[in-house]
Design an enzyme around this catalytic site. Structure first.
Site, mmCIF file in Angstrom:
data_model
loop_
_atom_site.group_PDB
_atom_site.id
_atom_site.type_symbol
_atom_site.label_atom_id
_atom_site.label_comp_id
_atom_site.label_asym_id
_atom_site.label_seq_id
_atom_site.Cartn_x
_atom_site.Cartn_y
_atom_site.Cartn_z
ATOM 1 N N LYS A 170 0.890 -1.174 0.000
ATOM 2 C CA LYS A 170 0.000 0.000 0.000
ATOM 3 C C LYS A 170 0.921 1.216 0.000
ATOM 4 O O LYS A 170 1.447 1.609 1.021
ATOM 5 C CB LYS A 170 -0.887 -0.012 1.260
ATOM 6 N N GLY A 201 -4.383 3.370 -2.263
ATOM 7 C CA GLY A 201 -5.531 3.773 -1.446
ATOM 8 C C GLY A 201 -5.123 4.709 -0.326
ATOM 9 O O GLY A 201 -3.932 5.012 -0.140
ATOM 10 N N GLY A 203 -4.520 6.071 3.500
ATOM 11 C CA GLY A 203 -3.949 5.469 4.711
ATOM 12 C C GLY A 203 -5.000 4.969 5.689
ATOM 13 O O GLY A 203 -5.008 3.783 6.060
ATOM 14 N N PRO A 204 -5.912 5.837 6.121
ATOM 15 C CA PRO A 204 -6.877 5.406 7.144
ATOM 16 C C PRO A 204 -7.900 4.384 6.636
ATOM 17 O O PRO A 204 -8.636 3.810 7.434
ATOM 18 C CB PRO A 204 -7.588 6.717 7.526
ATOM 19 N N GLY A 207 -4.802 1.447 4.085
ATOM 20 C CA GLY A 207 -3.641 1.190 4.951
ATOM 21 C C GLY A 207 -4.060 0.510 6.238
ATOM 22 O O GLY A 207 -3.493 -0.508 6.643
ATOM 23 N N GLU A 245 9.912 2.040 10.424
ATOM 24 C CA GLU A 245 10.967 2.997 10.123
ATOM 25 C C GLU A 245 10.299 4.357 10.225
ATOM 26 O O GLU A 245 9.481 4.707 9.377
ATOM 27 C CB GLU A 245 11.527 2.706 8.720
ATOM 28 N N CYS A 279 14.053 11.193 6.152
ATOM 29 C CA CYS A 279 13.951 10.872 7.588
ATOM 30 C C CYS A 279 15.310 10.903 8.263
ATOM 31 O O CYS A 279 15.409 11.202 9.443
ATOM 32 C CB CYS A 279 13.266 9.530 7.776
ATOM 33 N N GLU A 369 10.473 16.514 14.164
ATOM 34 C CA GLU A 369 10.834 16.326 12.761
ATOM 35 C C GLU A 369 10.023 17.306 11.917
ATOM 36 O O GLU A 369 8.788 17.266 11.922
ATOM 37 C CB GLU A 369 10.532 14.883 12.334
HETATM 38 P P1 NAD Z 1 1.916 8.964 7.187
HETATM 39 O O1 NAD Z 1 2.569 8.200 8.290
HETATM 40 O O2 NAD Z 1 0.506 9.401 7.370
HETATM 41 O O3 NAD Z 1 1.944 8.092 5.829
HETATM 42 C C1 NAD Z 1 2.823 7.009 5.560
HETATM 43 C C2 NAD Z 1 2.040 5.845 4.973
HETATM 44 O O4 NAD Z 1 1.120 5.345 5.950
HETATM 45 C C3 NAD Z 1 1.198 6.193 3.744
HETATM 46 O O5 NAD Z 1 1.170 5.108 2.850
HETATM 47 C C4 NAD Z 1 -0.186 6.375 4.349
HETATM 48 O O6 NAD Z 1 -1.221 6.168 3.433
HETATM 49 C C5 NAD Z 1 -0.196 5.303 5.413
HETATM 50 N N1 NAD Z 1 -1.144 5.526 6.506
HETATM 51 C C6 NAD Z 1 -1.632 6.698 6.981
HETATM 52 N N2 NAD Z 1 -2.504 6.468 7.970
HETATM 53 C C7 NAD Z 1 -2.569 5.141 8.147
HETATM 54 C C8 NAD Z 1 -3.283 4.292 9.043
HETATM 55 N N3 NAD Z 1 -4.111 4.777 9.959
HETATM 56 N N4 NAD Z 1 -3.100 2.950 8.959
HETATM 57 C C9 NAD Z 1 -2.253 2.431 8.043
HETATM 58 N N5 NAD Z 1 -1.552 3.179 7.164
HETATM 59 C C10 NAD Z 1 -1.696 4.522 7.213
HETATM 60 O O7 NAD Z 1 2.836 10.184 6.848
HETATM 61 P P2 NAD Z 1 2.433 11.605 6.169
HETATM 62 O O8 NAD Z 1 1.175 12.160 6.745
HETATM 63 O O9 NAD Z 1 2.502 11.400 4.716
HETATM 64 O O10 NAD Z 1 3.633 12.525 6.659
HETATM 65 C C11 NAD Z 1 3.576 13.143 7.932
HETATM 66 C C12 NAD Z 1 4.940 13.219 8.589
HETATM 67 O O11 NAD Z 1 5.475 11.895 8.744
HETATM 68 C C13 NAD Z 1 6.020 13.917 7.817
HETATM 69 O O12 NAD Z 1 5.966 15.290 7.968
HETATM 70 C C14 NAD Z 1 7.257 13.337 8.402
HETATM 71 O O13 NAD Z 1 7.588 13.970 9.591
HETATM 72 C C15 NAD Z 1 6.873 11.917 8.688
HETATM 73 N N6 NAD Z 1 7.328 11.013 7.605
HETATM 74 C C16 NAD Z 1 8.409 10.247 7.820
HETATM 75 C C17 NAD Z 1 8.873 9.422 6.802
HETATM 76 C C18 NAD Z 1 10.054 8.558 6.962
HETATM 77 O O14 NAD Z 1 10.739 8.271 5.989
HETATM 78 N N7 NAD Z 1 10.341 8.059 8.149
HETATM 79 C C19 NAD Z 1 8.220 9.395 5.583
HETATM 80 C C20 NAD Z 1 7.089 10.181 5.384
HETATM 81 C C21 NAD Z 1 6.665 10.971 6.415
#
Ligand code: NAD
Length: 462
Positions: A170, A201, A203-204, A207, A245, A279, A369
């Site tokens: 996903k 799709g 995340g919420p 995912g 991660e 990150c 971050e």
């Molecule tokens: P996020 O954690 O919401 O998204 C990452 C992934 O998780 C996406 O595929 C998303 O669709 C999915 N996701 C979101 N909610 C979910 C849920 N409830 N259950 C399962 N999967 C879910 O990240 P974001 O909102 O895109 O970014 C927000 C912050 O996260 C950034 O500003 C940054 O600080 C951090 N971030 C870190 C990394 C990293 O490499 N560690 C990468 C992206 C973002």
């Protein structure tokens, strides 16, 4: 841009049952460039079933056969490297040269590394009167972010396939196009139907349904700490394996004996790269008080050079978030020496390369971050003070140490609570384990350690 209007399920592109779509937006001009399905829980269920059905067959293949598929996958990625770079540039906004050098080249190298590892790994070992078998964990749910959209996919899918696991991916909603391209490559590499499945799709919705699915054995997630925490809690309740991660707030420690100009210039480049959406970025630069003013001036000049060379942030939400942090930095008393919260262009999700001086360790911009092109320069009194500051966040993903003498830098690095440290600008190694201490995550990616995440042991005693 070209996009599939289906999800990749059991070896073919099929319409998503949900009927919903996601608009993919180019962050440079804010135009919709494609639409992909926003899969629902039923689609996720179908994908997990396909992965489960394919598991016994794939888990039983000889490692040499899996190595051959991964080698074909590497070659198919390499053959499409220009298209990969163009796709990432379109959906993430990264400048094309950066997409070619990093977003396309790194995943090709990582896929190649797992073709080698699958061929060489000892999936069976003798320990005294036991034979230990390293067996695949099972069905893997891979949930990935948008910042290195293909790298993060390959860093999960390649070792999972090498181990004999099957996968449901996903990808992030902002960058589904390169994930679709990846699915085509997996198909062309001759990976059997059901071994790899792609559900685009939200995340919420998709995912969460994937992370919660009882048919999944391991959830491998990269993204925000907030979502990682929820996924880990859900997985914990189901006694399901999880690899996380998460974020970082890495320290770039410049010891007094270092080549200051080089350390500052490389440090600024590290933060501005990918518009700060990394990150492992060294977002806190730690400088001895006697060299502080000189370092701030060097950082200001270096940041100015990046003016219009960095791309936008991925979306409006991230742009607003980063601008909010810059405003907070000013409000908490940090001194803005480059950039600022004002967007440099009217259109596109751009943020100016920004440098803050007089940042103290407890400030929000030194703790959280930001995920944008924002560097905080902090002053330290002596080495113990530098170590306290370096280790003084909840994160521990990466870092850097610069010193005149390598041994001096290594001695300092050994005391840092972090998963990776680059010594005097040491370059990225796609075989070195990557992952976090403290709240930066659980588990390791890349190389042999990354492969081990997807294996479980079975010991037979004789
Ligand atoms: P996020 O954690 O919401 O998204 C990452 C992934 O998780 C996406 O595929 C998303 O669709 C999915 N996701 C979101 N909610 C979910 C849920 N409830 N259950 C399962 N999967 C879910 O990240 P974001 O909102 O895109 O970014 C927000 C912050 O996260 C950034 O500003 C940054 O600080 C951090 N971030 C870190 C990394 C990293 O490499 N560690 C990468 C992206 C973002």
């Amino acid at each position: 841009m070209k996009a599939h209007d289906g999800i990749y399920l059991d070896g073919a592109w099929r319409p998503a049952l949900s009927g919903e779509v996601i608009d993919v937006v180019d962050p440079v001009d804010e135009q919709v460039i494609a639409r992909v399905p926003a899969a629902g829980a039923e689609d996720v269920d179908a994908a997990v079933r396909a992965a489960r059905a394919a598991l016994p067959g794939w888990a039983a293949t000889a490692p040499a056969e899996r190595a051959a598929r991964l080698s074909a996958l590497r070659d198919a990625l390499a053959a499409r490297k220009d298209e990969i770079a163009e796709t990432v540039t379109a959906e993430l906004g990264a400048p094309l040269a950066f997409s070619q050098a990093v977003h396309a080249a790194v995943p090709i190298a990582v896929a190649g590394s797992y073709a080698d590892l699958a061929a060489r790994h000892a999936f069976e070992e003798k320990v005294g009167n036991s034979t230990v078998f390293h067996e695949p964990v099972g069905v893997v749910a891979a949930i990935t972010p948008w910042n290195y959209p293909l790298h993060q996919v390959v860093a999960k899918v390649a070792p999972a396939l090498a181990a004999g696991c099957t996968v449901v991916l996903k990808p992030a909603e902002d960058t589904p196009l390169v994930a679709q391209l990846f699915a085509e490559v997996v198909h062309d590499a001759g990976v059997p139907a059901g071994v790899f499945n792609l559900v685009t799709g939200l995340g919420p919705v998709a995912g969460q349904a994937l992370a919660e699915h009882p048919g999944v054995d391991l959830v491998s997630f990269t993204g925000s700490t907030a979502v990682g925490r929820t996924i880990a809690a859900t997985a914990g309740a189901a006694v399901k394996k999880v690899a996380l991660e998460l974020g970082g707030k890495s320290a770039n420690v410049i010891l007094p004996s270092a080549d200051l100009a080089k350390a500052v210039n490389v440090g600024v480049a590290n933060v501005m790269s990918n518009s700060g959406q990394t990150c492992s970025a060294w977002t806190r630069m730690l400088v001895h008080r006697d060299q502080y003013d000189e370092a701030v001036e060097l950082a200001r000049t270096a940041a100015a050079k990046y003016g219009d060379r960095i791309g936008p942030l991925v979306n409006a939400k991230q742009q607003a978030r980063v601008r909010g942090y810059i405003e907070k930095g000013v409000a908490e008393g940090a001194r803005l020496v480059a950039g600022g919260a004002e967007p440099p262009r009217e259109r596109g999700y751009f943020v100016s390369p920004t440098v803050f001086a007089d940042v103290t360790p407890e400030m929000t911009i030194a703790q959280e971050e930001i995920f944008g092109p924002v560097l905080s320069v902090l002053r330290y009194e002596d080495e113990e003070d530098a170590l306290r500051i370096a280790n003084g966040t909840v994160y521990g993903l990466a870092g850097a140490v610069w010193a005149g003498d390598e041994a001096e830098a290594v001695a300092f690095a050994r005391r840092m609570d972090t998963g990776q440290v680059d010594i005097n600008g040491g370059r990225f190694n796609p075989l070195a384990p990557f992952g976090g201490y403290k709240q930066s995550g659980v588990g390791r990616e890349l190389g042999a350690h990354g492969l081990a995440e997807y294996l479980q042991t079975k010991s037979l005693q004789f």
